[in-house]
Design a protein around this motif. Structure first.
Motif, mmCIF file in Angstrom:
data_model
loop_
_atom_site.group_PDB
_atom_site.id
_atom_site.type_symbol
_atom_site.label_atom_id
_atom_site.label_comp_id
_atom_site.label_asym_id
_atom_site.label_seq_id
_atom_site.Cartn_x
_atom_site.Cartn_y
_atom_site.Cartn_z
ATOM 1 N N VAL A 1 0.846 -1.194 0.000
ATOM 2 C CA VAL A 1 0.000 0.000 0.000
ATOM 3 C C VAL A 1 0.879 1.241 0.000
ATOM 4 C CG1 VAL A 1 -1.950 -1.099 1.159
ATOM 5 C CG2 VAL A 1 -0.128 -0.045 2.539
ATOM 6 N N ASP A 2 0.257 2.377 -0.367
ATOM 7 C CA ASP A 2 0.979 3.645 -0.362
ATOM 8 C C ASP A 2 0.814 4.325 0.996
ATOM 9 O OD1 ASP A 2 -1.593 4.749 -0.346
ATOM 10 O OD2 ASP A 2 -1.555 5.242 -2.486
ATOM 11 N N HIS A 3 1.263 5.583 1.095
ATOM 12 C CA HIS A 3 1.216 6.287 2.363
ATOM 13 C C HIS A 3 -0.209 6.582 2.810
ATOM 14 C CE1 HIS A 3 5.528 6.637 2.601
ATOM 15 N NE2 HIS A 3 5.587 7.178 1.393
ATOM 16 N N ALA A 4 -1.164 6.520 1.907
ATOM 17 C CA ALA A 4 -2.569 6.705 2.255
ATOM 18 C C ALA A 4 -3.258 5.369 2.522
ATOM 19 C CB ALA A 4 -3.293 7.457 1.145
ATOM 20 N N ASN A 5 -2.468 4.311 2.610
ATOM 21 C CA ASN A 5 -2.961 2.963 2.880
ATOM 22 C C ASN A 5 -3.847 2.434 1.756
ATOM 23 O OD1 ASN A 5 -2.586 0.870 4.794
ATOM 24 N ND2 ASN A 5 -4.728 1.045 5.420
ATOM 25 N N ALA B 1 4.902 -1.454 -4.040
ATOM 26 C CA ALA B 1 5.743 -1.074 -2.911
ATOM 27 C C ALA B 1 6.664 0.079 -3.295
ATOM 28 C CB ALA B 1 6.573 -2.264 -2.446
ATOM 29 N N ASP B 2 6.782 1.053 -2.404
ATOM 30 C CA ASP B 2 7.773 2.094 -2.569
ATOM 31 C C ASP B 2 9.153 1.440 -2.540
ATOM 32 O OD1 ASP B 2 8.819 4.926 -2.323
ATOM 33 O OD2 ASP B 2 9.592 4.033 -0.479
ATOM 34 N N PRO B 3 10.008 1.699 -3.540
ATOM 35 C CA PRO B 3 11.293 0.988 -3.598
ATOM 36 C C PRO B 3 12.152 1.166 -2.346
ATOM 37 C CG PRO B 3 10.829 2.050 -5.693
ATOM 38 C CD PRO B 3 9.777 2.518 -4.742
ATOM 39 N N ALA B 4 12.150 2.348 -1.749
ATOM 40 C CA ALA B 4 12.946 2.553 -0.540
ATOM 41 C C ALA B 4 12.370 1.776 0.636
ATOM 42 C CB ALA B 4 13.026 4.043 -0.212
ATOM 43 N N ASN C 1 5.168 -1.046 7.457
ATOM 44 C CA ASN C 1 6.226 -0.868 6.459
ATOM 45 C C ASN C 1 5.705 -1.046 5.038
ATOM 46 O OD1 ASN C 1 7.688 -2.714 8.921
ATOM 47 N ND2 ASN C 1 8.467 -0.655 8.529
ATOM 48 N N GLY C 2 4.543 -0.453 4.786
ATOM 49 C CA GLY C 2 3.995 -0.468 3.441
ATOM 50 C C GLY C 2 3.304 -1.749 3.038
ATOM 51 N N ILE C 3 3.003 -2.626 3.992
ATOM 52 C CA ILE C 3 2.283 -3.869 3.715
ATOM 53 C C ILE C 3 1.037 -3.891 4.593
ATOM 54 C CG2 ILE C 3 2.369 -6.384 3.639
ATOM 55 C CD1 ILE C 3 5.402 -6.176 3.545
ATOM 56 N N ALA C 4 -0.108 -4.201 4.006
ATOM 57 C CA ALA C 4 -1.374 -4.247 4.731
ATOM 58 C C ALA C 4 -1.954 -5.655 4.675
ATOM 59 C CB ALA C 4 -2.371 -3.255 4.132
#
Length: 613
Positions: A427-431, A436-439, A455-458
């Protein structure tokens, strides 16, 4: 560089000429365990780097996340440093009121070496990590090896704040294992996983910590514990035994002039907390060769055949009934049981209403329904203290997270066929679902706790469109325990395989558990286990510590810390007394008086509050 890789030791030789200027020696007989499935990675940690805090010290461990020079391509040294920091902060109370480093515990600089490899238990399809930390000041006169599986679903450093903080400054070597859990997440979007050094690689480029079967790019994220197909919990004890054997073999390599290191000339102490505590008790029941000299288990997730309750049972029960039960006035002052403004969270009243509408809960009002839910949980063994503390687990939605993940593990499911429609997605920063964001992906091994979300996983799925959308998925998970379907029978068989066996009669064993543990209540775990030992003429020491609970790290929240005390200092004391018994001939007592601490209150922790003499 602060982290200096000496060499990657092949399994067939002690060293390659290019890795060292010293002449190669023949390997001691025990220095190549046959369960290793990778080369051994050996690194040095000195100067502004060390074994215990990776050079961060106590202040750095408690501070902001250790940075990466290039967030898209963090180095192994940077990933290691942040993984150590993440695991310290996730387990120990490092807050300004908590007393770590002043009242108890310390984080001295401990220079030394690390030996790390992938290992595999017979029959498993996926490896687990084993890692040995050897301090430069290893005490050759008191040869000590501490073996520590990770807590929860964490990675290989998951027990560093317990085992490392206690053992390394004493001159013990410390062997860790991730016990088949950890944040070696596999992302189907780019078909990548985690290498031994923590960096990411694509399938086929290198050996990975977890490499699931191929699937389409939209299959989401695969988690080793949940999707390996191995039911890794059933092998936690074997993982601990392999970590001990790995530790002895690597000590042979580290100190060839003192080899061989064996259980006969090196005292091996197994310790762990939470799932790690359950793992060392599993290992104790499998240790028919006298490998372990002593065991100290904190808040163990332990199952005894026919006694207590397995976590999947009470977690699915709590997930359904506890939100409603917390609506009773008796929990109005419990931390996390109310909204920040003191009001009842709407979801709690909504759960009461949904259960009532289905005819499962009596009462015409929310108050009456909440009382009925509370009485149901009390009748099933929950104590008021455990229920009050479990408000935190409920507020963070951990019951659903645990139940969905563990059900998938027990049923040996993959990422695309988790039970009850659940799945892990990026997910992104808005869930919102997004690649996935590469960083973020690059940092997963260091930042992840082993079981999403985070950490970007829901955790997706398991929902419907009703007034209480989560209830349908929770009922489905509950039926896997209470029902009689093919899946329910398979799940029961997997859970039964996790039960501990009786340890040998002469093994010094100490179990410690917070009386207020709301995640692994003592009534379902430690108490039946200790009673079982005593019924079978074992003499464990058992401390049920008043005002302690499961998550020391949560004590950094002032309102939560004010009503509790940390459990970690009691674990250090138990290890100190185990040391005195093993190395100083102190008698092993049949029992020790249980401390009588009192809650910390709004101020800082004081030693007198712990009642440790």
């Amino acid at each position: 560089m602060n982290l200096r890789t000496l060499c990657v030791l092949p399994l067939l030789a002690l060293a390659l000429p290019a890795c060292s200027t010293h002449p190669s020696r023949a390997e001691p007989a025990m220095s190549r365990p046959d369960f290793l499935v990778s080369d051994v990675r050996v690194t040095e940690h000195r100067d502004q780097d060390d074994l215990l805090s990776a050079g961060l010290g106590l202040g750095g461990l408690a501070g902001a996340p250790s940075p990466f020079a290039d967030p898209l391509h963090p180095t192994p040294a940077e990933l290691r440093r942040r993984a150590i920091q993440t695991n310290w902060k996730g387990i120990a109370d490092l807050g300004p009121l908590g007393g770590y480093g002043t009242v108890y515990g310390a984080v001295p600089s401990v220079p030394g070496r690390e030996f790390q490899a992938f290992a595999r238990v017979p029959g498993a399809s996926q490896p687990h990590r084993v890692l040995l930390q050897v301090p430069d000041a290893f005490d050759a006169q008191h040869r000590c090896l501490v073996v520590a599986p990770s807590s929860g679903s964490r990675g290989v450093y998951g027990a560093i704040s317990l085992a490392g903080a206690w053992g390394l400054p004493k001159g013990c070597a410390v062997a860790y294992t991730d016990k088949g859990t950890g944040a070696g997440y596999f992302d189907y979007a780019d078909d990548s996983g985690v290498q031994l050094d923590g960096t990411r690689a694509r399938r086929g480029e290198a050996m990975l910590e977890f490499e699931p079967p191929p699937a389409t790019a939209d299959a989401g994220v695969a988690i080793k514990q949940m999707h390996s197909g191995d039911n890794p919990e059933a092998d936690w004890g074997r993982d601990v035994i392999q970590a001990a054997q790995f530790g002895l073999a690597m000590l042979d390599r580290a100190f060839p002039a003192q080899a061989p290191f064996t259980a006969q000339n090196t005292k091996i102490i197994a310790t762990g907390l939470s799932n790690g505590g359950g793992a060392v008790l599993q290992a104790a029941g499998l240790d028919d060769q006298g490998l372990f000299a002593g065991v100290v288990a904190l808040e163990p997730n332990v199952l005894v055949p026919g006694l207590g309750r397995p976590m999947i049972d009470y977690a699915t029960e709590a997930a359904i009934w506890l939100p409603c039960a917390l609506a009773t006035p008796r929990f109005a002052a419990a931390p996390f049981a109310r909204a920040p403004d003191g009001s009842l969270p709407p979801a709690y009243a909504g759960r009461c209403a949904a259960l009532h509408a289905q005819g499962r809960l009596a009462g015409a009002t929310t108050a009456a329904q909440a009382e009925a839910a509370y009485q149901r949980l009390r009748a099933h063994g929950w104590t008021d203290e455990a229920l009050a503390t479990a408000a935190s687990t409920t507020a963070f939605d951990l019951w659903r997270v645990i139940a969905a993940g563990y059900a998938s593990s027990y049923l040996r499911r993959g990422a695309t066929d988790m039970p009850c429609g659940f799945r892990y997605l990026t997910v992104d920063h808005a869930n919102q679902p997004a690649p996935a964001d590469p960083a973020t992906r690059a940092a997963w091994w260091a930042d992840g706790v082993g079981i999403p979300p985070g950490n970007g996983i829901a955790l997706g799925g398991g929902m419907d469109h009703g007034d209480d959308p989560a209830l349908a998925g929770l009922d489905c998970l509950r039926q896997l325990w209470t029902g009689d379907s093919v899946d329910a029978r398979a799940l029961h068989a997997s859970v039964a395989a996790t039960a501990s066996k009786l340890p040998r009669a002469d093994l010094p064993l100490w179990v410690l558990h917070g009386a207020g543990d709301g995640l692994l209540p003592t009534a379902f775990t430690s108490e039946p286990y200790v009673a079982w030992l005593r019924d079978n003429e074992r003499t464990p020491i058992y401390w049920r510590v008043p005002h302690a609970q499961h998550f020391d790290a949560f004590l950094a929240v002032p309102a939560f810390g004010a009503v509790h005390v940390p459990l970690m200092p009691y674990g250090y004391v138990a290890l100190d007394r185990m040391w005195a018994h093993l190395f100083q001939a102190a008698a092993w007592p049949a029992s020790q008086p249980v401390p009588a601490p009192h809650p910390r209150g709004p101020g800082a922790l004081d030693a007198s509050m712990l009642d440790l003499r």
